[in-house]
Design a protein around this motif. Sequence first.
Motif, PDB file in Angstrom:
ATOM      1  N   LEU A 126       0.408  -1.304  -0.030  1.00  0.00           N
ATOM      2  CA  LEU A 126      -0.029   0.223  -0.176  1.00  0.00           C
ATOM      3  C   LEU A 126       0.713   1.406   0.196  1.00  0.00           C
ATOM      4  CD1 LEU A 126      -2.579  -1.073   2.428  1.00  0.00           C
ATOM      5  CD2 LEU A 126      -2.836  -1.125   0.137  1.00  0.00           C
ATOM      6  N   ARG A 127       1.796   1.191   0.716  1.00  0.00           N
ATOM      7  CA  ARG A 127       2.897   1.890   1.011  1.00  0.00           C
ATOM      8  C   ARG A 127       3.350   2.955  -0.045  1.00  0.00           C
ATOM      9  NH1 ARG A 127       5.197   4.812   5.102  1.00  0.00           N
ATOM     10  NH2 ARG A 127       2.960   4.700   6.095  1.00  0.00           N
ATOM     11  N   ALA A 128       4.161   1.481  -0.987  1.00  0.00           N
ATOM     12  CA  ALA A 128       5.292   1.575  -2.479  1.00  0.00           C
ATOM     13  C   ALA A 128       3.486   1.780  -3.461  1.00  0.00           C
ATOM     14  CB  ALA A 128       5.431   0.351  -2.770  1.00  0.00           C
ATOM     15  N   ASN A 129       2.441   1.915  -3.850  1.00  0.00           N
ATOM     16  CA  ASN A 129       1.357   1.876  -4.901  1.00  0.00           C
ATOM     17  C   ASN A 129       1.549   3.997  -4.303  1.00  0.00           C
ATOM     18  OD1 ASN A 129       0.711   0.096  -5.589  1.00  0.00           O
ATOM     19  ND2 ASN A 129      -0.574  -0.362  -4.685  1.00  0.00           N
ATOM     20  N   ARG A 130       0.904   4.237  -3.328  1.00  0.00           N
ATOM     21  CA  ARG A 130       1.029   5.423  -2.848  1.00  0.00           C
ATOM     22  C   ARG A 130       2.230   6.764  -3.338  1.00  0.00           C
ATOM     23  NH1 ARG A 130       0.636   6.253   3.560  1.00  0.00           N
ATOM     24  NH2 ARG A 130      -1.423   4.998   2.566  1.00  0.00           N
ATOM     25  N   LEU A 131       3.449   5.943  -2.964  1.00  0.00           N
ATOM     26  CA  LEU A 131       4.940   6.681  -3.422  1.00  0.00           C
ATOM     27  C   LEU A 131       4.227   6.971  -5.379  1.00  0.00           C
ATOM     28  CD1 LEU A 131       6.829   5.337  -0.848  1.00  0.00           C
ATOM     29  CD2 LEU A 131       6.338   8.026  -0.394  1.00  0.00           C
ATOM     30  N   LEU A 132       4.062   5.802  -5.534  1.00  0.00           N
ATOM     31  CA  LEU A 132       4.689   5.557  -6.920  1.00  0.00           C
ATOM     32  C   LEU A 132       3.359   6.454  -7.293  1.00  0.00           C
ATOM     33  CD1 LEU A 132       5.302   2.192  -7.372  1.00  0.00           C
ATOM     34  CD2 LEU A 132       6.955   3.899  -8.451  1.00  0.00           C
ATOM     35  N   ASP A 133       1.976   6.869  -7.388  1.00  0.00           N
ATOM     36  CA  ASP A 133       0.695   7.238  -7.409  1.00  0.00           C
ATOM     37  C   ASP A 133       1.148   8.740  -7.542  1.00  0.00           C
ATOM     38  OD1 ASP A 133       0.152   4.637  -8.579  1.00  0.00           O
ATOM     39  OD2 ASP A 133      -1.580   4.470  -6.765  1.00  0.00           O
ATOM     40  N   ARG A 134       1.903   8.903  -6.345  1.00  0.00           N
ATOM     41  CA  ARG A 134       2.267  10.375  -6.001  1.00  0.00           C
ATOM     42  C   ARG A 134       3.574  11.357  -6.999  1.00  0.00           C
ATOM     43  NH1 ARG A 134       3.873  11.636  -0.166  1.00  0.00           N
ATOM     44  NH2 ARG A 134       6.311  10.998  -1.369  1.00  0.00           N
TER      45      ARG A 134
END
Length: 318
Positions: free
Chosen positions: A94-102
């Motif tokens: 979940l954290r990696a997805n958030r960072l990549l999407d940002r």
Amino acid sequence: MTTRENISDTPWAGDDQAWWDWYMSLANNPPIDPVRVEPWPVRPQGGAASDQEVLVSLGTPYPLTGDAVEYFRVNGYVRLPNVIPHAVLASLFLRANRLLDREHGSTNPGRFLALEQVWLTDPLMRGVALSRRLGDIAAQLMGVDSVRLYHDNILSKEPGCGRTPWHRDSHHYPLDTSAVCTSWVPLHPIPASMGPLACLPRGDAADALGTIPLSIEDRSYDDLVEAALRSMGATPDATEYAAGDVSFHAVDCFHTAGPNHTTTSRRVLSSTYYAEGSRVVEQPTVLSGSWTTFLPGVEPGGLALSPLNPVVGWSPST
């Protein structure tokens, strides 16, 4: 080791993502047939661990067996089961997805995305990069007293992205030592259709590939490696990854990763480690990308030591 004599030592002028966009162009990738694209559910099942639970888990020793160490030293890579508990994996996913999407937005068909040095800004990613669980495994596999962090990555092979070009990490890391290895931590199961890491074991086939001259002008190096493997009947190990599996590959391990034929991003965390006391090579090449970002203040030929390269793992005797 593959010759680097024809590779420019002119420093890379762009950012890290521009380097990856360029580097992926060196693979001989036919267009991906949309008919073959298939969905794959990647969201881990169950609840996600809290940040504190993630950090505690990543600080807990992994029961590395002698057989696993021997396999790594013979073959140049090893895949280890159940390294990351599922609840921890869910939190990291979940954290990696958030960072990549940002950074990149949510839709990037056909691209290979990377975020490097995320440990400097995100506490959870710092827990991965500085993990004693992973760092100790790296030190034990390589048989060194302690290892330092070179850099970390979040790597995302987006839907429709092609195969990663064949390479050894010794082509890229400007470190004058063979005691370098990289962890590869999938954030979800990786089936064959999503492009798992594919490693060629050490041996005659890998030695033969070492005589092929590198090229950064076109896809010729990738073509020559593929042709050589076909002629020798050599097949890399492209075993699918189950949730929680982690692999480590040595700096001399020839590897690639297949195309992503699914409609879901293939996301992985990765950290590279090297033996304490290593030095930078005298002539880093353009294939080393923004290496001075990872070793700030270090000159070619100098000791690979900066505030961004903490010791993160030890062998049990130290």
